[in-house]
Design an enzyme around this catalytic site. Structure first.
Site, PDB file in Angstrom:
ATOM      1  N   HIS A  25      22.780  42.215  26.326  1.00 31.20           N
ATOM      2  CA  HIS A  25      21.584  42.180  25.999  1.00 31.20           C
ATOM      3  C   HIS A  25      21.679  43.013  25.186  1.00 31.20           C
ATOM      4  O   HIS A  25      21.912  44.164  25.093  1.00 31.20           O
ATOM      5  CB  HIS A  25      21.038  41.322  26.562  1.00 31.20           C
ATOM      6  CG  HIS A  25      20.730  41.153  27.702  1.00 31.20           C
ATOM      7  ND1 HIS A  25      19.207  39.454  27.804  1.00 31.20           N
ATOM      8  CD2 HIS A  25      21.060  39.927  28.835  1.00 31.20           C
ATOM      9  CE1 HIS A  25      19.711  38.655  28.202  1.00 31.20           C
ATOM     10  NE2 HIS A  25      21.273  38.858  29.146  1.00 31.20           N
ATOM     11  N   HIS A  62      20.040  41.473  36.033  1.00 30.94           N
ATOM     12  CA  HIS A  62      19.827  43.201  34.843  1.00 30.94           C
ATOM     13  C   HIS A  62      18.518  43.498  35.408  1.00 30.94           C
ATOM     14  O   HIS A  62      18.298  44.442  34.866  1.00 30.94           O
ATOM     15  CB  HIS A  62      18.998  42.484  33.647  1.00 30.94           C
ATOM     16  CG  HIS A  62      20.490  41.433  33.096  1.00 30.94           C
ATOM     17  ND1 HIS A  62      21.414  41.495  32.699  1.00 30.94           N
ATOM     18  CD2 HIS A  62      20.895  40.088  33.166  1.00 30.94           C
ATOM     19  CE1 HIS A  62      22.509  40.976  32.325  1.00 30.94           C
ATOM     20  NE2 HIS A  62      21.863  39.750  32.284  1.00 30.94           N
ATOM     21  N   HIS A  97      23.186  35.714  38.932  1.00 34.74           N
ATOM     22  CA  HIS A  97      24.271  36.113  39.143  1.00 34.74           C
ATOM     23  C   HIS A  97      24.173  36.844  40.422  1.00 34.74           C
ATOM     24  O   HIS A  97      24.692  38.193  39.179  1.00 34.74           O
ATOM     25  CB  HIS A  97      24.874  36.436  37.591  1.00 34.74           C
ATOM     26  CG  HIS A  97      24.407  36.779  36.286  1.00 34.74           C
ATOM     27  ND1 HIS A  97      23.623  38.290  36.598  1.00 34.74           N
ATOM     28  CD2 HIS A  97      24.298  36.049  34.966  1.00 34.74           C
ATOM     29  CE1 HIS A  97      23.298  38.016  35.679  1.00 34.74           C
ATOM     30  NE2 HIS A  97      23.977  37.296  34.224  1.00 34.74           N
ATOM     31  N   ASN A 125      26.400  41.146  39.596  1.00 41.49           N
ATOM     32  CA  ASN A 125      27.070  40.677  38.226  1.00 41.49           C
ATOM     33  C   ASN A 125      25.778  41.737  37.834  1.00 41.49           C
ATOM     34  O   ASN A 125      25.174  40.609  38.245  1.00 41.49           O
ATOM     35  CB  ASN A 125      26.858  39.842  37.136  1.00 41.49           C
ATOM     36  CG  ASN A 125      28.581  39.374  37.811  1.00 41.49           C
ATOM     37  OD1 ASN A 125      28.717  38.265  37.937  1.00 41.49           O
ATOM     38  ND2 ASN A 125      29.916  40.017  37.638  1.00 41.49           N
ATOM     39  N   ARG A 158      24.176  54.217  51.989  1.00 38.21           N
ATOM     40  CA  ARG A 158      22.956  54.929  51.846  1.00 38.21           C
ATOM     41  C   ARG A 158      22.021  53.930  51.276  1.00 38.21           C
ATOM     42  O   ARG A 158      21.092  53.854  51.501  1.00 38.21           O
ATOM     43  CB  ARG A 158      23.212  55.698  52.103  1.00 38.21           C
ATOM     44  CG  ARG A 158      23.924  56.442  53.343  1.00 38.21           C
ATOM     45  CD  ARG A 158      23.287  58.041  53.408  1.00 38.21           C
ATOM     46  NE  ARG A 158      24.829  59.169  53.962  1.00 38.21           N
ATOM     47  CZ  ARG A 158      25.824  59.415  53.610  1.00 38.21           C
ATOM     48  NH1 ARG A 158      26.305  59.127  51.810  1.00 38.21           N
ATOM     49  NH2 ARG A 158      27.009  59.785  54.090  1.00 38.21           N
ATOM     50  N   HIS A 201      34.023  36.795  36.675  1.00 35.52           N
ATOM     51  CA  HIS A 201      32.701  37.427  37.236  1.00 35.52           C
ATOM     52  C   HIS A 201      32.959  38.176  38.636  1.00 35.52           C
ATOM     53  O   HIS A 201      32.247  39.013  38.588  1.00 35.52           O
ATOM     54  CB  HIS A 201      31.429  36.642  37.047  1.00 35.52           C
ATOM     55  CG  HIS A 201      31.575  36.439  35.696  1.00 35.52           C
ATOM     56  ND1 HIS A 201      32.229  35.621  34.636  1.00 35.52           N
ATOM     57  CD2 HIS A 201      30.076  37.166  34.767  1.00 35.52           C
ATOM     58  CE1 HIS A 201      31.448  35.883  33.027  1.00 35.52           C
ATOM     59  NE2 HIS A 201      30.118  36.413  33.072  1.00 35.52           N
ATOM     60  N   ASP A 216      26.754  30.203  33.703  1.00 37.78           N
ATOM     61  CA  ASP A 216      26.194  31.328  33.353  1.00 37.78           C
ATOM     62  C   ASP A 216      26.814  30.970  31.221  1.00 37.78           C
ATOM     63  O   ASP A 216      27.295  32.376  30.276  1.00 37.78           O
ATOM     64  CB  ASP A 216      26.121  32.856  33.523  1.00 37.78           C
ATOM     65  CG  ASP A 216      25.813  33.604  32.085  1.00 37.78           C
ATOM     66  OD1 ASP A 216      24.948  33.663  31.639  1.00 37.78           O
ATOM     67  OD2 ASP A 216      25.893  35.074  32.395  1.00 37.78           O
TER      68      ASP A 216
HETATM   69 ZN   LIG Z   1      23.620  34.364  31.358  1.00 35.40          ZN
END
Ligand SMILES: [Zn+2]
Length: 381
Positions: free
Chosen positions: A135, A189, A210, A213, A221, A245, A268
């Site tokens: 992105h 993300h 996802h 990922n 920890r 992936h 994806d």
């Molecule tokens: Zn995506």
């Protein structure tokens, strides 16, 4: 209206289990209990019949992008994935300017209104710069509920899901806003801690975008988002099963921990899915696809996949050795239920849409039917 058909002699995967020498009656666009007189009999012996695939997270295919482009191009991408068994697709946008995203959502909403796609998934711009993947960092924003609302409104009731980094300022309020509007809040993300992820789930987040990922790995920890998302019964975890992936052992770990009822296979996919190697755009960023693996030209980050769900299915059965029933759950039933569409799609039951996939005994796709019409005719007589 399509003529009535009886698909006979196949191994049919039903919600109650697999039936050898089973039959599926198709009357018009739907699955029926009993065959009308003069129905055409299609002999599918030696084959599997499974429900049509439902993809929650898909950016395009056939050289066309769902994240930009014209309606005509988007339909080409939809058609490409249909030929690979995906009879229901949620179109995923990627990070862009807010005004662009709102305009684009308006166009996708028209396609959803016509039934070509089932809704819109906004992946970004409210994601973490630490885990931005493919992105555009310049365009990332904190999740401001007013801006989230702007995108929901622009989708005219067809926003199905939004992926966001819930640990950012405004994140939890945005999750609550999405829930209020019936939009699935997906954690992804993200650079969240375990504790922050638990808060997001308690606020209403229901999907892990996802899993593994674009999020911190598990530490002993710092168990991180992956642990929180796997252990909570309320979460469905998306997995990209393309062999790139995810390590196969990571996939097994997710299946064992979450159970088959909480996994959703997604592609994806980006434009190159079902198309070929070369240079593409993912949103505003350039992507090079080589040997089916998509990477950003700048930085080399993995940039979506070139996966189609028929390949994910075959891989899950033949490489990962998952039971066929579990794969059907992850690729059809679970995403259909998550979208609230399980009264219409996701399993082979009378009254539901006649959306189905015919596989040969090696689990290669030979036929696809959508709403009673062959998209790919198996030509088996
Ligand atoms: Zn995506």
């Amino acid at each position: 209206m399509a003529p009535s058909k009886v698909l006979a002699g196949a191994r049919v995967v039903l919600p109650t289990g697999t039936v050898d020498d089973g039959r599926v009656v198709v009357d018009g666009t739907r699955i029926a209990d009993t065959a009308p007189p003069q129905a055409e009999v299609v002999d599918l012996s030696g084959h599997w019949v499974v429900p049509g695939f439902v993809d929650l997270h898909n950016h395009g295919g056939g050289g066309a992008s769902f994240a930009g482009g014209t309606a005509e191009e988007i339909l080409k991408g939809v058609e490409t994935h249909r030929r690979h068994g995906t009879t229901t697709v949620v179109a995923s946008a990627v990070t862009g300017e807010l005004d662009f995203l709102a305009r684009h959502a308006g166009m996708l909403a028209e396609l959803a209104q016509q039934g070509d796609i089932v809704g819109i998934h906004f992946e970004g711009p409210f994601i973490s710069p630490c885990r931005k993947g493919a992105h555009d960092e310049q365009l990332l924003r904190h999740p401001d509920p007013a801006e989230v609302r702007k995108l929901i409104d622009a989708a005219h009731g067809h926003a199905k899901m939004m992926t966001l980094a819930t640990e950012l300022p405004g994140g939890l309020d945005s999750v609550r806003l999405l829930v209020e509007h019936g939009v699935i809040a997906a954690v992804g993300h993200t650079d969240a801690t375990y504790e922050q992820t638990v808060q997001a789930i308690d606020a209403g987040a229901r999907v892990a975008t996802h899993l593994f990922n674009a999020m911190p790995p598990v530490g002993h920890r710092a168990p991180g988002p992956i642990t929180a998302l796997l252990e909570d019964e309320r979460i469905t975890v998306e997995l990209i099963n393309d062999g790139t992936h995810l390590h196969p052992a990571a996939l097994q770990l997710a299946f064992h921990h979450a159970g088959a009822a909480r996994v959703a296979f997604i592609t994806d996919a980006m434009d190159a899915a079902g198309f070929g190697d070369g240079r593409y755009l993912l949103g505003p960023l350039e992507v090079e696809v080589a040997d089916g693996v998509a990477r950003l030209v700048e930085g080399g980050s993995i940039a979506g996949s070139t996966l189609t769900l028929d390949r994910a299915f075959k891989r899950a059965v033949t490489v990962d050795r998952l039971p066929v029933g579990d794969v059907v759950a992850a690729i059809s039933a679970n995403p259909a239920r998550l979208l609230g569409l399980d009264d219409r799609i996701g399993s082979l039951e009378p009254g539901k849409d006649a959306d189905l996939v015919v596989l040969d005994d090696a689990f290669d796709l030979v036929g696809v039917m959508r709403q009673g019409s062959w998209v790919v005719d198996p030509h088996l007589g």
